[in-house]
Design an enzyme around this catalytic site. Structure first.
Site, PDB file in Angstrom:
ATOM      1  N   CYS A  60       1.124  -1.250   0.075  1.00 27.27           N
ATOM      2  CA  CYS A  60       0.022   0.054  -0.035  1.00 27.27           C
ATOM      3  C   CYS A  60       1.081   1.260   0.245  1.00 27.27           C
ATOM      4  O   CYS A  60       1.589   1.577   1.007  1.00 27.27           O
ATOM      5  CB  CYS A  60      -1.003  -0.053   1.141  1.00 27.27           C
ATOM      6  N   CYS A  83      -5.114   5.834  -4.133  1.00 28.47           N
ATOM      7  CA  CYS A  83      -4.284   4.706  -4.218  1.00 28.47           C
ATOM      8  C   CYS A  83      -2.962   4.901  -4.542  1.00 28.47           C
ATOM      9  O   CYS A  83      -2.689   5.233  -5.915  1.00 28.47           O
ATOM     10  CB  CYS A  83      -5.238   3.659  -4.908  1.00 28.47           C
TER      11      CYS A  83
END
EC number: 5.1.1.7
Length: 294
Positions: free
Chosen positions: A78, A233
């Site tokens: 992430c 993201c």
């Protein structure tokens, strides 16, 4: 069980961060889901855990970085979370280094704290081999574009089907990126889940929708695997820029406009790491009683 947490966000992608440097909490998937729940828990796109290096970690590794999606599943990487991870370990005096080496399921990353407070993360080089994404190409023909190619995916039922053209790669986690004319009207809510769960992606996939504004500026929305559409993201931004460069659409350094803010992505080409720069902010800290959940 009562636990201490820190709520953080990077370009609107929000996280609950847990410190397990002094001992593991032993949370279950259901308890991670509880923490991520925006009605009954704290609320987050992902739960990030700071741990000491694992046994057998590479030399010079400072921390282990563990990520759980809002659905409770552990994932490899992430990017926005990596920036928050760096700010967390600095603010909580777990390190005084400007750059740390961090162990993830996807390999080693190196977040760096800048003088301006923004964090740059060396995300490592992108992965293009379909088997390593993983992506099943059996029976598909690559569609040449620029110096690379895209793949045609069939979505939906015969009554409501569509063919989308996606660039497929991994940034430590799998991504399928399509170029759209207008990101604001792109069918993210409809196509995102269909792409995420497409049977050709054995581990599911993050679905990116990219609008090219000019050669150094894109707009991006991402339907994240296990989380749905998020405000930003980080790995999705990296994947979109790398895809755009290989497809001949973008320069080597690109500003990525997301609903949550701007990320700057740089990539010098094959074999080089992708560098991501953006904000990381502490929102608040607190304690929460986590129920016993299987």
């Amino acid at each position: 069980m009562r636990i201490r947490f820190t709520k953080m966000q990077g370009a609107g992608n929000d996280f609950v961060v847990l410190d397990e440097t002094r001992g593991t909490l032993g949370l279950t998937a259901a308890q991670y889901r509880f923490l991520a729940d925006r009605h009954f828990g704290v609320g987050a796109d992902q739960i990030l855990t700071v741990r000491p290096p694992s046994k057998g970690a590479a030399e010079g590794v400072d921390f282990q970085y563990v990520i759980h999606n809002a659905d409770g599943g552990e994932v490899e990487q992430c990017g926005n979370g990596a920036r928050c991870f760096m700010r967390f370990v600095r603010e909580h005096h777990l390190t005084d280094k400007d750059t740390v080496r961090v162990e993830t399921l996807a390999g080693i990353i190196e977040p760096r704290m800048g003088a301006d407070g923004r964090v740059t993360v060396d995300m490592g080089p992108p992965i293009f081999e379909p088997a390593r994404v993983p992506f099943d190409t059996a029976g598909l023909d690559p569609q040449p574009t620029g110096s690379w190619h895209t793949w045609h995916l069939a979505l939906g039922t015969h009554a409501d089907s569509a063919i989308v053209s996606v660039a497929v790669l991994s940034m430590g986690n799998p991504h399928a990126v399509q170029v759209v004319d207008n990101v604001d009207t792109a069918p993210v809510a409809r196509q995102g889940p269909l792409i995420e769960h497409h049977p050709r992606f054995a581990q599911r996939v993050n679905a990116g929708f990219m609008q090219v504004v000019d050669r150094s500026h894109i707009k991006l929305r991402v339907f994240e695997r296990g989380a749905g559409e998020t405000l930003a993201c980080g790995t999705g931004a990296c994947a979109a820029v790398v895809a755009g460069i290989r497809l001949g659409l973008l320069e080597r350094r690109v500003d990525v406009q997301t609903h949550g803010g701007v990320l700057t992505i740089g990539w010098e080409g094959e074999g080089h790491p992708v560098l991501m720069t953006g904000p990381a902010t502490t929102v608040f800290e607190g304690d929460i009683e986590v129920p016993e959940l299987p």
